[in-house]
Structures are given as C-alpha cells and as structure tokens.
Design a protein around this motif. Structure first.
Motif, PDB file in Angstrom:
ATOM      1  N   LEU A 240      -2.679  -6.405  10.561  1.00 14.59           N
ATOM      2  CA  LEU A 240      -3.856  -5.730  10.024  1.00 14.59           C
ATOM      3  C   LEU A 240      -4.198  -6.189   8.601  1.00 14.59           C
ATOM      4  N   GLU A 241      -3.169  -6.544   7.817  1.00 16.19           N
ATOM      5  CA  GLU A 241      -3.444  -6.904   6.412  1.00 16.19           C
ATOM      6  C   GLU A 241      -4.328  -8.144   6.304  1.00 16.19           C
ATOM      7  N   PHE A 242      -4.306  -8.988   7.351  1.00 16.17           N
ATOM      8  CA  PHE A 242      -5.132 -10.201   7.294  1.00 16.17           C
ATOM      9  C   PHE A 242      -6.588  -9.907   7.661  1.00 16.17           C
ATOM     10  N   LEU A 243      -6.858  -8.686   8.010  1.00 20.06           N
ATOM     11  CA  LEU A 243      -8.241  -8.226   8.143  1.00 20.06           C
ATOM     12  C   LEU A 243      -8.613  -7.380   6.928  1.00 20.06           C
ATOM     13  N   LEU A 244      -7.703  -6.461   6.567  1.00 14.57           N
ATOM     14  CA  LEU A 244      -8.030  -5.485   5.526  1.00 14.57           C
ATOM     15  C   LEU A 244      -8.264  -6.142   4.160  1.00 14.57           C
ATOM     16  N   TYR A 278       7.025  -1.883  -6.020  1.00 13.93           N
ATOM     17  CA  TYR A 278       7.317  -0.495  -6.383  1.00 13.93           C
ATOM     18  C   TYR A 278       7.070   0.499  -5.239  1.00 13.93           C
ATOM     19  N   VAL A 279       6.007   0.264  -4.462  1.00 11.37           N
ATOM     20  CA  VAL A 279       5.677   1.253  -3.420  1.00 11.37           C
ATOM     21  C   VAL A 279       5.836   0.705  -1.995  1.00 11.37           C
ATOM     22  N   GLY A 280       6.227  -0.555  -1.874  1.00  6.52           N
ATOM     23  CA  GLY A 280       6.518  -1.140  -0.556  1.00  6.52           C
ATOM     24  C   GLY A 280       5.335  -1.082   0.390  1.00  6.52           C
ATOM     25  N   ASP A 281       5.590  -0.550   1.600  1.00  4.93           N
ATOM     26  CA  ASP A 281       4.567  -0.548   2.648  1.00  4.93           C
ATOM     27  C   ASP A 281       3.377   0.361   2.328  1.00  4.93           C
ATOM     28  N   LEU A 282       3.553   1.238   1.337  1.00  4.43           N
ATOM     29  CA  LEU A 282       2.430   2.103   0.956  1.00  4.43           C
ATOM     30  C   LEU A 282       1.275   1.300   0.351  1.00  4.43           C
ATOM     31  N   THR A 283       1.562   0.046  -0.049  1.00  3.91           N
ATOM     32  CA  THR A 283       0.517  -0.792  -0.656  1.00  3.91           C
ATOM     33  C   THR A 283      -0.688  -0.916   0.277  1.00  3.91           C
ATOM     34  N   LEU A 284      -0.404  -1.171   1.561  1.00  2.00           N
ATOM     35  CA  LEU A 284      -1.490  -1.346   2.530  1.00  2.00           C
ATOM     36  C   LEU A 284      -2.346  -0.083   2.609  1.00  2.00           C
ATOM     37  N   MET A 285      -1.652   1.076   2.567  1.00  2.00           N
ATOM     38  CA  MET A 285      -2.382   2.345   2.620  1.00  2.00           C
ATOM     39  C   MET A 285      -3.281   2.503   1.388  1.00  2.00           C
ATOM     40  N   LEU A 286      -2.729   2.139   0.221  1.00  2.00           N
ATOM     41  CA  LEU A 286      -3.512   2.253  -1.017  1.00  2.00           C
ATOM     42  C   LEU A 286      -4.762   1.372  -0.955  1.00  2.00           C
ATOM     43  N   PHE A 287      -4.609   0.170  -0.377  1.00  2.00           N
ATOM     44  CA  PHE A 287      -5.770  -0.717  -0.315  1.00  2.00           C
ATOM     45  C   PHE A 287      -6.752  -0.304   0.781  1.00  2.00           C
ATOM     46  N   ALA A 289      -7.356   2.820   1.288  1.00  2.00           N
ATOM     47  CA  ALA A 289      -8.079   3.861   0.553  1.00  2.00           C
ATOM     48  C   ALA A 289      -9.095   3.216  -0.391  1.00  2.00           C
ATOM     49  N   LEU A 290      -8.697   2.097  -1.004  1.00  2.00           N
ATOM     50  CA  LEU A 290      -9.624   1.388  -1.893  1.00  2.00           C
ATOM     51  C   LEU A 290     -10.838   0.888  -1.113  1.00  2.00           C
ATOM     52  N   ALA A 291     -10.583   0.404   0.121  1.00  2.00           N
ATOM     53  CA  ALA A 291     -11.686  -0.074   0.969  1.00  2.00           C
ATOM     54  C   ALA A 291     -12.674   1.064   1.226  1.00  2.00           C
ATOM     55  N   ILE A 292     -12.140   2.258   1.526  1.00  2.00           N
ATOM     56  CA  ILE A 292     -13.015   3.414   1.789  1.00  2.00           C
ATOM     57  C   ILE A 292     -13.816   3.746   0.528  1.00  2.00           C
ATOM     58  N   PHE A 293     -13.127   3.724  -0.625  1.00  2.00           N
ATOM     59  CA  PHE A 293     -13.805   4.009  -1.901  1.00  2.00           C
ATOM     60  C   PHE A 293     -14.948   3.017  -2.128  1.00  2.00           C
ATOM     61  N   LEU A 294     -14.665   1.740  -1.875  1.00  2.00           N
ATOM     62  CA  LEU A 294     -15.689   0.704  -2.109  1.00  2.00           C
ATOM     63  C   LEU A 294     -16.877   0.900  -1.183  1.00  2.00           C
ATOM     64  N   PHE A 295     -16.576   1.182   0.103  1.00  2.00           N
ATOM     65  CA  PHE A 295     -17.667   1.403   1.059  1.00  2.00           C
ATOM     66  C   PHE A 295     -18.574   2.539   0.589  1.00  2.00           C
ATOM     67  N   LEU A 296     -17.935   3.604   0.060  1.00  2.00           N
ATOM     68  CA  LEU A 296     -18.700   4.806  -0.299  1.00  2.00           C
ATOM     69  C   LEU A 296     -19.396   4.688  -1.646  1.00  2.00           C
ATOM     70  N   PHE A 297     -18.682   4.175  -2.643  1.00  2.00           N
ATOM     71  CA  PHE A 297     -19.195   4.281  -4.014  1.00  2.00           C
ATOM     72  C   PHE A 297     -19.580   2.945  -4.660  1.00  2.00           C
ATOM     73  N   LEU A 298     -19.095   1.856  -4.121  1.00  2.00           N
ATOM     74  CA  LEU A 298     -19.436   0.566  -4.734  1.00  2.00           C
ATOM     75  C   LEU A 298     -19.752  -0.460  -3.634  1.00  2.00           C
ATOM     76  N   PRO A 299     -20.741  -0.124  -2.773  1.00  2.00           N
ATOM     77  CA  PRO A 299     -21.002  -1.010  -1.629  1.00  2.00           C
ATOM     78  C   PRO A 299     -21.451  -2.411  -2.030  1.00  2.00           C
ATOM     79  N   LYS A 300     -22.004  -2.531  -3.237  1.00  2.00           N
ATOM     80  CA  LYS A 300     -22.439  -3.865  -3.674  1.00  2.00           C
ATOM     81  C   LYS A 300     -21.362  -4.584  -4.468  1.00  2.00           C
TER      82      LYS A 300
END
Lengths: 307, 235
Positions: A240-244, A278-287, A289-300
């Motif tokens: 999944l990371e190679f898509l996300l 520092y956070v291991g596999d949680l990194t993917l989850m954080l990014f 979440a960042l993708a969702i943030f970008l879609f919502l608040f910084l689409p450009k």
C-alpha cells in the motif's frame, strides 16, 4: 500556428533540477549511509509521484493501481537479472518496457470509463494482476519468496544516488517537454472537461492510452531502482505504501503541477524515514491521515498555498 | 447538395419522446431553431453534433450518412458545437483554449482566430478572469479553431445583456461572411430573426414550422401562439 517554445529556464524547472542535484552533492559531501539511502528512497517515491501525477494529476483519472506497476518493475528486474544476468542499464530498460506493456493491458479497457468507475477498475485490475503473478509464480518455476541478492546500481551508494538523480532528471525533462506541447494541452483539456473536448473534435482515447502506459513505464523504472537498492524483489513491492506516498507527494506538490512533486517528495519521504525510527509502522497511518488532511484542506497542495 | 439533412429523427428519454419524426434540410447560411422550453431544440442539436444518438432516423452531412459516427469524427468532418452553458477549459489560457483544437482538421491559425474573435488582447488570461460576454465569445472561438464548415450554436445569447447581444450578433454575421454555415438554437427570437435565412419551430418534439424568415413573420397564428406577437415587435 506558431510552435510554442519550451522554456527550460523556467523557475520551477530550474529549482527542481537544483534540488535533485543538491541531494546528490549533499550525499557525497556528508557520506552518511542513512542519509544516502533515505535520499535514494525519496527519489524512488518522487519517480512514482511523477508517474502518478503525469497521468492522473493532469487528466483527473484517479488511478489507485500504481503500486502494481511498481511491483511489475521490481519483479521484472528480479526475473531478468536471475534468468539472463542482464546488466544494470538493460534492467532499467526491461522494467520500463514491462511497466509500459502492463500499462497498455490495464489502460485499453479501463480508460473508456470515467470517474469512480475508472478508479474502481484501477484498484481491481491490479489486484487481479498481483494475485495472478503470485499464484503462478511457483508454477513458472520462480523462487517462492522472491529474488535475493539482485545486482546493485553501483557498489557505492553515493554513485547509485547520482545515477538515480540522472534518471529523475531525464523523466522530469520528458514530462516537462510533453506538457509544453499540444499533447500536454490535450491532457489538461481531458482533466478540465473531456466531453467538451471530444464534442469539439479531439478523440481523447489514444492520448489516455499513451499517457497512462508511459506513466506506468516510469513506475516500472522506479520498481527497478527499488529492487537494485534493496537487492530484493518480493511481494512487499505491491504494498500500500507504494500507492499512498506517491499520492501524498503529488497532492502536496499540487495535483497536475509536476514540478511540485520534487520538494514535496524529499519533504515527505525524509520525514517518514526519520519518523519510522521512532513510531515504526505507525508512520504509514500518520501519512494516511496527512493524505486525508490534504484532500480536505489543501487540495491544491503547496502550489495553491504559494499562490 | 444540402449541407445538412435530417430524416425522421426521433429521440426518447426513457418513456418521454423528446423528438418525433423531425426532418429538416439546410442548403447554406444560417438556420434558426426556436420553440418553447422542452421543445427538443438542444436534443436535436446534440444529435446533429453526435453528442446524443437518435433513437431512429438519419443524419446526413454533405450527402454522407453520419448517424452512427461519434462526435469527434463529426467535428473532424466539419460539424462543431458550442455549449448552452459555456465550458471553457479552466486550467488553460484563452490562447491555449483556442490552440487545443487547431489540429482537429486542417491546421487553423490561432492568431487569426484570436484576431477575428477580438480575443487577442485577452489571450494570456484564464477563463476565470473573463466577463461573461467574453466567455461566450471564447466558446465560439474554440469552435472556430477546429475550422468547422457547420457551426452549431446552442443559445449563444443566453445570459447576455442588450449590448452584448448586439456585439455577438455582429460577430455571428462576420463568421457567416467568412463562409461558415450555422444552426442556431435560441430563445431570443427578436435577436435571432435578423441573422437567419431559415427558421424551424419545434414544439413538444414536433416540427410546427419550417420555412423562410418572411414566411415565418407572415404567419400570424405562429406569432400569437408561440411568441405573443413578438416576431414583428422585435423587428
């Protein structure tokens, strides 16, 4: 009609080249294995982001299948190295060609539909492809787990990074040139209003087939670099990371603004490489979440922010 | 030879018949299609452009049956449509909007199109920066850049004020002067009549009138029934 000149001295293009070269120089000067590896991984994801943005960013056909073509590149590298001991340049070429061929097989039936249907197909067809490869892998006499000890681009990580940087610059220039031509105008037209484009005389189908196939070839090339950097070709290449990450990079850089992917790529991947410690596999989850943030608040992305 | 001929065109949307056996012949010049809301005017133009397929009937262009051709093939033969609601390519400049279609048929000259349409001073602007009147012109400029022989204009005066209508009318006559044929769908009958050579009146999908402008004006029944006498008042 006058042919539009291609402005290679445009600010965005020059900044992008400067950033790519700067990373290579920094890696040579500092000689930190961790930093060099992180920069190489960044370049791989930047290539994937460029591939994604070149097709999906400009045409608005959102493709969730790019990790499959990356995986095709990884496996093609493993196969051709193990079976034929091809040298590094030919491995790059073969993985790109296989990416393009897989792209053609994927594109011809799928780009006839638009919107959510295309996106769904872009998810399902690669899923079928991945299952097919994995199911028939052992039947075809291939190693069960994957290919180990694949040849490196160079014994020196710094020299490898220079090669990868050159490949990025080649791809970047190709995309920049295409976007500056009539072909590029048509791609933007497809993204803006495809039905108006067709009604007024442009058959969009061949343009979509070409752009998605070439983009998937670039994804295949990124796969080859990955395989030769990690010296391993296995199932994780379809992850999944190679898509996300490529999507997050492309959106942060500004969807359809190809050059924004360069700074966004270094920012995202270097951050993730450090966070991973520092956070291991949680990194993917954080990014994610960042993708969702970008879609919502910084689409450009940062390009919209900059304006 | 007729530039355009429609033979018994019918179109159904689900159970609704939008067009019933509509036939029409066009030799040259400008044909106006008028009628009340829901008459089937836009559906008819979309069928000519290939944007919609007729349920039955045939479309001929310069003697060739084009009924089953997709819209881009028709555009390459010379039939290009503008849209009722303007649809510029928003990420492209005015100039790029025009250049986009310059390879559809024989290479057209974007500079000339920009000059003819009076858009040359706005060529580096994006559509979002243009007033509505200029967006209407851009819509026609885009179509002209595909070098059409037959231009289909769907409500070109929609949303325009009196001054802009006058300017656009003059512009349409200029286009006619350079040898383009046109089918114009329009509600504003008083603006349309001075431009056209022939009028087709549709109502509930049927042809109620097909003839010259003078015959149309002379037909008091049509004037009262559909336009409340406005045909003569507008001229």
């Amino acid at each position: 009609m006058k042919i539009k000149p291609i402005h290679f001295l445009s600010r965005g293009y020059m900044i992008s080249i400067f950033l790519v070269l700067l990373t290579a120089v920094v890696s040579i000067v500092i000689r930190s294995p961790f930093l060099t590896l992180s920069l190489t991984i960044s370049d791989i994801f930047i290539l994937l982001a460029l591939a994604w943005d070149f097709s999906s960013g400009t045409t608005n056909y959102i493709n969730f299948g790019i990790s499959f073509f990356f995986g095709v590149g990884v496996f093609a590298t493993g196969y051709f190295y193990y079976s034929f001991h091809l040298p590094v340049p030919l491995l790059f070429i073969m993985s790109t060609v296989f990416g393009i061929l897989a792209g053609l097989v994927f594109t011809i039936p799928t780009v006839r539909v638009r919107g959510v249907f295309f996106t769904l197909l872009s998810l399902l067809l690669p899923l079928i492809g991945t299952s097919f490869i994995l199911a028939f892998w052992t039947v075809l006499g291939m190693p069960t787990i994957g290919y180990f000890d694949i040849v490196q681009i160079s014994k020196s990580p710094e020299v490898s990074l220079i090669y990868v940087s050159v490949l990025i610059l080649v791809v970047l220039t190709l995309i920049y040139v295409v976007n500056s031509t009539h072909f590029g105008l048509v791609l933007k037209g497809i993204g803006d209003d495809e039905s108006a484009l067709v009604t007024q005389g442009v058959n969009s189908f061949p343009y979509k087939v070409v752009i998605f196939s070439v983009s998937m070839g670039i994804a295949g090339l990124a796969g080859a670099i990955y395989a030769m950097t990690t010296t391993f070709a296995g199932v994780d290449a379809f992850g999944l990371e190679f898509l996300l990450y490529p999507m997050v990079i492309a959106i942060l850089g500004g969807k359809g603004k190809i050059l924004g992917a360069i700074p966004a790529g270094y920012l995202i991947i270097l951050m993730s490489q450090y966070l991973q410690q520092y956070v291991g596999d949680l990194t993917l989850m954080l990014f994610a979440a960042l993708a969702i943030f970008l879609f919502l608040f910084l689409p450009k992305g940062i390009s919209g922010w900059y304006k | 030879m007729n530039i355009l001929e429609l033979r018994n065109i019918s179109k159904s949307w689900g159970g609704n018949k939008a067009l019933r056996d509509v036939s029409m012949e066009m030799e040259s010049g400008i044909v106006g299609i008028v009628g009340p809301n829901g008459a089937g005017k836009t559906t008819l133009v979309n069928i000519i452009a290939g944007q919609n397929q007729a349920s039955s009937g045939k479309v001929f262009y310069k003697g060739t049956d084009i009924t089953s051709l997709p819209s881009y093939r028709r555009a390459r033969m010379g039939i290009v449509k503008t849209f009722q609601v303007v649809r510029p390519f928003r990420s492209l400049t005015v100039r790029e909007n025009v250049e986009l279609f310059s390879k559809v048929r024989s290479q057209s000259n974007s500079e000339d199109i920009l000059k003819i349409t009076g858009m040359e001073n706005f060529q580096d602007r994006f559509p979002v920066e243009l007033p509505f009147g200029l967006l209407k012109k851009l819509e026609i400029a885009k179509a002209l850049s595909a070098n059409p022989d037959l231009l289909l204009l769907d409500e070109p005066f929609g949303g325009l004020g009196k001054d802009d209508i006058e300017k656009l009318s003059k512009f349409i006559l200029d286009i006619k002067e350079i040898g383009k044929h046109m089918v114009i769908v329009e509600h504003k009958i008083s603006a349309l009549l001075p431009l056209v050579d022939k009028i087709v009146l549709l109502d509930r999908g049927e042809t109620k009138f097909d003839g010259s402008v003078s015959e149309f004006k002379a037909n008091e029944k049509i004037g009262e029934l559909y336009f409340g006498g406005i045909i003569n008042a507008g001229n």
